[in-house]
Design a protein around this motif. Structure first.
Motif, PDB file in Angstrom:
ATOM      1  N   VAL A 238       0.858  -1.182   0.000  1.00 52.19           N
ATOM      2  CA  VAL A 238       0.000   0.000   0.000  1.00 52.19           C
ATOM      3  C   VAL A 238       0.895   1.234   0.000  1.00 52.19           C
ATOM      4  CG1 VAL A 238      -1.852   1.222   1.190  1.00 52.19           C
ATOM      5  CG2 VAL A 238      -1.752  -1.283   1.273  1.00 52.19           C
ATOM      6  N   GLU A 239       0.891   1.988  -1.099  1.00 50.97           N
ATOM      7  CA  GLU A 239       1.704   3.190  -1.224  1.00 50.97           C
ATOM      8  C   GLU A 239       1.137   4.082  -2.312  1.00 50.97           C
ATOM      9  OE1 GLU A 239       5.497   1.368  -1.901  1.00 50.97           O
ATOM     10  OE2 GLU A 239       5.183   1.191  -4.064  1.00 50.97           O
ATOM     11  N   ASN A 240       1.375   5.377  -2.158  1.00 54.20           N
ATOM     12  CA  ASN A 240       0.950   6.366  -3.149  1.00 54.20           C
ATOM     13  C   ASN A 240      -0.525   6.196  -3.494  1.00 54.20           C
ATOM     14  OD1 ASN A 240       1.325   8.573  -4.855  1.00 54.20           O
ATOM     15  ND2 ASN A 240       1.801   7.260  -6.621  1.00 54.20           N
ATOM     16  N   SER A 264       7.203   1.013   2.744  1.00 53.38           N
ATOM     17  CA  SER A 264       6.305   1.612   1.764  1.00 53.38           C
ATOM     18  C   SER A 264       6.962   2.864   1.226  1.00 53.38           C
ATOM     19  CB  SER A 264       4.959   1.960   2.410  1.00 53.38           C
ATOM     20  OG  SER A 264       4.159   2.752   1.550  1.00 53.38           O
ATOM     21  N   ALA A 265       6.690   3.185  -0.026  1.00 54.69           N
ATOM     22  CA  ALA A 265       7.183   4.436  -0.604  1.00 54.69           C
ATOM     23  C   ALA A 265       6.459   5.643  -0.038  1.00 54.69           C
ATOM     24  CB  ALA A 265       7.037   4.412  -2.119  1.00 54.69           C
ATOM     25  N   GLY A 266       5.343   5.403   0.661  1.00 53.23           N
ATOM     26  CA  GLY A 266       4.682   6.476   1.374  1.00 53.23           C
ATOM     27  C   GLY A 266       3.524   7.106   0.633  1.00 53.23           C
ATOM     28  N   LYS A 267       3.129   8.276   1.123  1.00 51.35           N
ATOM     29  CA  LYS A 267       1.980   9.022   0.609  1.00 51.35           C
ATOM     30  C   LYS A 267       0.725   8.160   0.614  1.00 51.35           C
ATOM     31  CE  LYS A 267       4.677  12.349  -2.028  1.00 51.35           C
ATOM     32  NZ  LYS A 267       4.945  13.002  -3.347  1.00 51.35           N
ATOM     33  N   GLY A 293       3.651  -1.994  10.926  1.00 50.37           N
ATOM     34  CA  GLY A 293       4.819  -1.705  10.101  1.00 50.37           C
ATOM     35  C   GLY A 293       4.836  -0.271   9.626  1.00 50.37           C
ATOM     36  N   SER A 294       4.962  -0.084   8.315  1.00 50.03           N
ATOM     37  CA  SER A 294       5.243   1.233   7.745  1.00 50.03           C
ATOM     38  C   SER A 294       4.163   1.664   6.757  1.00 50.03           C
ATOM     39  CB  SER A 294       6.594   1.209   7.027  1.00 50.03           C
ATOM     40  OG  SER A 294       6.809   2.404   6.316  1.00 50.03           O
ATOM     41  N   LEU A 295       3.750   2.924   6.880  1.00 51.62           N
ATOM     42  CA  LEU A 295       2.942   3.558   5.834  1.00 51.62           C
ATOM     43  C   LEU A 295       3.815   4.366   4.895  1.00 51.62           C
ATOM     44  CD1 LEU A 295      -0.157   4.755   7.897  1.00 51.62           C
ATOM     45  CD2 LEU A 295      -0.017   2.792   6.352  1.00 51.62           C
ATOM     46  N   GLY A 296       5.089   4.527   5.248  1.00 49.02           N
ATOM     47  CA  GLY A 296       5.993   5.310   4.420  1.00 49.02           C
ATOM     48  C   GLY A 296       5.867   6.794   4.710  1.00 49.02           C
ATOM     49  N   PRO A 297       6.793   7.598   4.184  1.00 43.53           N
ATOM     50  CA  PRO A 297       6.820   9.033   4.492  1.00 43.53           C
ATOM     51  C   PRO A 297       5.606   9.770   3.933  1.00 43.53           C
ATOM     52  CG  PRO A 297       8.395   8.505   2.764  1.00 43.53           C
ATOM     53  CD  PRO A 297       7.897   7.200   3.293  1.00 43.53           C
ATOM     54  N   ASP A 298       5.280  10.881   4.607  1.00 50.32           N
ATOM     55  CA  ASP A 298       4.247  11.812   4.141  1.00 50.32           C
ATOM     56  C   ASP A 298       2.880  11.161   4.013  1.00 50.32           C
ATOM     57  OD1 ASP A 298       6.228  13.887   3.852  1.00 50.32           O
ATOM     58  OD2 ASP A 298       6.858  12.906   2.010  1.00 50.32           O
ATOM     59  N   SER A 299       2.553  10.298   4.972  1.00 48.97           N
ATOM     60  CA  SER A 299       1.248   9.641   4.998  1.00 48.97           C
ATOM     61  C   SER A 299       0.356  10.287   6.048  1.00 48.97           C
ATOM     62  CB  SER A 299       1.417   8.148   5.288  1.00 48.97           C
ATOM     63  OG  SER A 299       2.117   7.499   4.246  1.00 48.97           O
ATOM     64  N   SER A 300      -0.945   9.920   6.009  1.00 48.60           N
ATOM     65  CA  SER A 300      -1.885  10.490   6.968  1.00 48.60           C
ATOM     66  C   SER A 300      -2.996   9.493   7.259  1.00 48.60           C
ATOM     67  CB  SER A 300      -2.470  11.805   6.440  1.00 48.60           C
ATOM     68  OG  SER A 300      -3.185  11.592   5.232  1.00 48.60           O
ATOM     69  N   VAL A 301      -3.490   9.568   8.491  1.00 48.58           N
ATOM     70  CA  VAL A 301      -4.587   8.721   8.946  1.00 48.58           C
ATOM     71  C   VAL A 301      -5.552   9.629   9.694  1.00 48.58           C
ATOM     72  CG1 VAL A 301      -5.262   6.740  10.358  1.00 48.58           C
ATOM     73  CG2 VAL A 301      -3.032   6.737   9.193  1.00 48.58           C
ATOM     74  N   SER A 302      -6.803   9.695   9.252  1.00 47.96           N
ATOM     75  CA  SER A 302      -7.762  10.586   9.913  1.00 47.96           C
ATOM     76  C   SER A 302      -9.174  10.046   9.770  1.00 47.96           C
ATOM     77  CB  SER A 302      -7.687  12.004   9.325  1.00 47.96           C
ATOM     78  OG  SER A 302      -8.154  12.025   7.991  1.00 47.96           O
ATOM     79  N   GLY A 303     -10.012  10.426  10.726  1.00 48.42           N
ATOM     80  CA  GLY A 303     -11.423  10.080  10.664  1.00 48.42           C
ATOM     81  C   GLY A 303     -11.716   8.602  10.768  1.00 48.42           C
ATOM     82  N   THR A 316       6.687   0.751  12.611  1.00 49.76           N
ATOM     83  CA  THR A 316       8.119   0.531  12.490  1.00 49.76           C
ATOM     84  C   THR A 316       8.555   0.996  11.110  1.00 49.76           C
ATOM     85  OG1 THR A 316       7.800  -1.714  11.644  1.00 49.76           O
ATOM     86  CG2 THR A 316       8.030  -1.467  14.024  1.00 49.76           C
ATOM     87  N   GLY A 317       9.862   1.063  10.886  1.00 44.85           N
ATOM     88  CA  GLY A 317      10.344   1.476   9.570  1.00 44.85           C
ATOM     89  C   GLY A 317      10.145   2.972   9.367  1.00 44.85           C
ATOM     90  N   ASN A 318      10.026   3.371   8.114  1.00 47.58           N
ATOM     91  CA  ASN A 318       9.944   4.787   7.765  1.00 47.58           C
ATOM     92  C   ASN A 318       8.496   5.248   7.780  1.00 47.58           C
ATOM     93  OD1 ASN A 318      10.081   7.340   6.686  1.00 47.58           O
ATOM     94  ND2 ASN A 318      11.414   6.791   4.980  1.00 47.58           N
ATOM     95  N   ASN A 319       8.181   6.103   8.744  1.00 46.19           N
ATOM     96  CA  ASN A 319       6.881   6.771   8.800  1.00 46.19           C
ATOM     97  C   ASN A 319       7.072   8.279   8.934  1.00 46.19           C
ATOM     98  OD1 ASN A 319       4.746   4.481   8.995  1.00 46.19           O
ATOM     99  ND2 ASN A 319       6.332   3.869  10.458  1.00 46.19           N
ATOM    100  N   ASP A 320       8.151   8.802   8.352  1.00 36.95           N
ATOM    101  CA  ASP A 320       8.497  10.211   8.520  1.00 36.95           C
ATOM    102  C   ASP A 320       7.339  11.112   8.078  1.00 36.95           C
ATOM    103  OD1 ASP A 320      10.918   9.200   9.248  1.00 36.95           O
ATOM    104  OD2 ASP A 320      12.070  10.095   7.610  1.00 36.95           O
TER     105      ASP A 320
END
Length: 574
Positions: A238-240, A264-267, A293-303, A316-320
């Motif tokens: 799951v990415e982008n 994840s590549a993120g977003k 684990g990781s959603l990758g950089p620049d991700s968001s979770v809301s609502g 864990t991993g990259n969630n910057d």
């Protein structure tokens, strides 16, 4: 993550030096923040303040009892046929109810509106309660409450009466009444999971349809229409992509492991749907989490509405640069959210968490340090085995504007700690900012210590506190035991140092305002304490001869001028 175990005895030699506080009786010039916590879409009403023919229980702070795990440490017990009736403080068309039924039982609550029985019922069950964790020293059967919800079928005005009648013995704790908006519609260009074969009735397996929609929507949005969707295995890759639903009351995914991926590549965006699991126990070797684990950089979770999982988000991993905001995390058998190392600039804000079986919100700097991350303006209620908020190591961390209430055994409202649990661990470093938080009925007896953990604990468990820890503008209300605690939880006398306290209001504490149990020092200013059960300060570092703890008076303090003078006994809570 395991709850906290400290190998230390209660008995402390009276020969331990008690440092003079030198604290003056002066009105404080700084006061704690007036408001804290999340801006919530619902209004909570306690059952003990409602009308009932049942029996009120509590208050109680005894580990493993219903009242001790209840909101406000009180609740209402109903026999079959008995009821509790709430008056709506605001308009509402939905309710979420915290309750408990005896182990092995299930039933319903009939719903009446203004005296008329409706077609709505609330299911109640012990299925997700009565959790045992024998590998956690000091744990007893816990996680006694659960949450059940329903749309009421009508828009009810403020002042309407909503009554719940039990079919089986039921303890009712608190009701959240909410005006739920209409279901959202699909964003333009979104890929619907139903168009890819998902079954909104919940009967069929929709796992592959979700995977196909995610693959087709890369760079865009996956739409989850209103309905119930069963997933039998976790999503990965799951990415982008954004996954969006019609709202947490409408789009419901039934999955005990929703996303499980090491990188994840993120977003990634996860917005406005519910994920409800079937986790009934705590298995620390199984990824029974909403996100593992990781959603990758620049991700968001809301609502999101997240319920009946082991952990909400175990990251864990990259969630910057991840932002987690405006979510509800309920009834997890372990943590609500854990930044498990390497979290850079993660912001967790404006969330509501209730009934966690370990820390509600945690940062644990395992393998690499969490850096520059924050827990802000969250509301936390009833963690039933550990802390409301726990910071285990990390660099330049902020805990700001949170409301934490009703912690139970093995936990404080907020813990700032060098307890490592495993290696490699990265202790607290840089500046740890703890500001504007409100702690209500927090702190608990630690059964492994034989005495309490404070509402706000600074803990040199495995190594000395070398970071600058700034604690400002804290409100303590009805702390069962102490307000501030300075301790080396491993019982080895590591120093707590570089601590500055500026501004606190302590309105009731069962024992003392300051509980110092390890060598070190803190500068304390503008702290106003009243309603203390025993004394202003308990200052008995352990082990005997390890040193003293010094409170450096910064001025503007009141209520701290008395010292518990018998280090061979523990002050009893009043």
């Amino acid at each position: 993550m395991n709850a906290h175990v400290r190998h230390m005895t209660l008995a402390v030699s009276t020969a331990v030096a008690v440092a003079a506080t030198g604290l003056a009786l002066v009105a404080p010039t700084a006061t704690a923040a007036a408001t804290a916590g999340a801006s919530l879409p619902f209004s909570s009403v306690e059952a003990e303040s409602a009308t009932t023919d049942g029996a009120k229980i509590g208050p109680d702070h005894t580990q493993g009892t219903l009242a001790s795990e209840a909101s406000g440490r009180q609740a209402v017990q109903l026999n079959a046929g008995q009821s509790v009736e709430f008056t709506l403080p605001k308009a509402a068309n939905a309710v979420n109810l915290s309750y408990s039924v005896p182990d092995g039982q299930s039933g319903t609550l009939a719903v009446y509106v203004n005296g008329q029985k409706t077609a709505t019922t609330l299911p109640v069950t012990s299925k997700y309660s009565y959790v045992d964790t024998p590998w956690i020293v000091g744990a007893k059967t816990h996680h006694l409450f659960d949450n059940t919800r329903a749309l009421l079928g009508a828009d009810l005005p403020a002042g309407a009466k909503v009554k719940f009648e039990a079919s089986v013995p039921t303890t009712v704790d608190v009701a959240d009444f909410e005006q739920v908006a209409a279901a959202a519609t699909a964003p333009a260009g979104a890929v619907s999971v139903v168009d890819k074969g998902a079954d909104p009735s919940g009967a069929g397996d929709s796992t592959q349809a979700f995977r196909d929609a995610i693959s087709a929507a890369k760079g865009g949005t996956v739409w989850i229409p209103p309905g119930d969707y069963k997933l039998t295995s976790a999503l990965s890759g799951v990415e982008n992509v954004e996954l969006r639903g019609a709202g947490g009351w409408y789009s419901v995914v039934h999955s005990s492991s929703f996303i499980n991926q090491g990188n994840s590549a993120g977003k990634v965006g996860l917005h406005d749907f519910a994920v409800v699991g079937e986790v009934t126990e705590r298995n620390d070797s199984s990824p029974d989490n909403f996100v593992n684990g990781s959603l990758g950089p620049d991700s968001s979770v809301s609502g999101m509405w997240i319920q009946h999982l082991k952990v909400g988000l175990w990251l864990t991993g990259n969630n910057d640069n991840l932002v987690v905001e405006n979510n509800r995390i309920l009834d997890t058998t372990a943590d609500g959210l854990n930044l498990n190392g390497g979290a850079h600039n993660v912001q967790v804000r404006d969330n509501f968490l209730r009934n966690q079986g370990d820390d509600s919100l945690a940062m644990w700097s395992l393998n690499s340090a969490d850096e520059g991350s924050s827990f802000s303006n969250n509301t936390i209620s009833q963690p039933n085995l550990a802390n409301g908020i726990a910071i285990y190591g990390g660099t330049d961390i902020t805990v700001q504007g949170n409301l934490v209430q009703d912690t139970n055994a093995l936990g404080s409202g907020i813990a700032i700690s060098n307890q490592k649990f495993a290696d490699p661990f990265f202790p607290l470093a840089g500046t740890i900012t703890v500001t504007g938080n409100t702690l209500v009925r927090t702190g608990a007896i630690n059964p492994n210590w034989g005495h309490p953990m404070g509402a706000l604990r600074v803990d040199a468990y495995d190594s000395a506190i070398d970071a600058n820890v700034n604690i400002n503008d804290t409100t303590f209300t009805d702390s069962p035991y102490s307000a501030f605690e300075f301790v080396s939880g491993g019982g080895t006398g590591k120093a707590v140092q570089n601590v500055t306290i500026d501004g606190a209001t302590i309105d009731g504490a069962g024992t003392v305002a300051v509980q110092a149990e390890t060598p070190g020092s803190a500068k304390i200013s503008n702290v106003k304490a009243s309603g203390l059960g025993a004394a202003g300060v308990y200052n008995c570092p352990f082990p005997t001869g390890s040193g003293t703890f010094t409170l450096n008076d910064g001025g503007g303090n009141s209520g701290l001028d008395t010292v518990w003078d018998d280090c061979g006994s523990w002050p009893q809570a009043k």
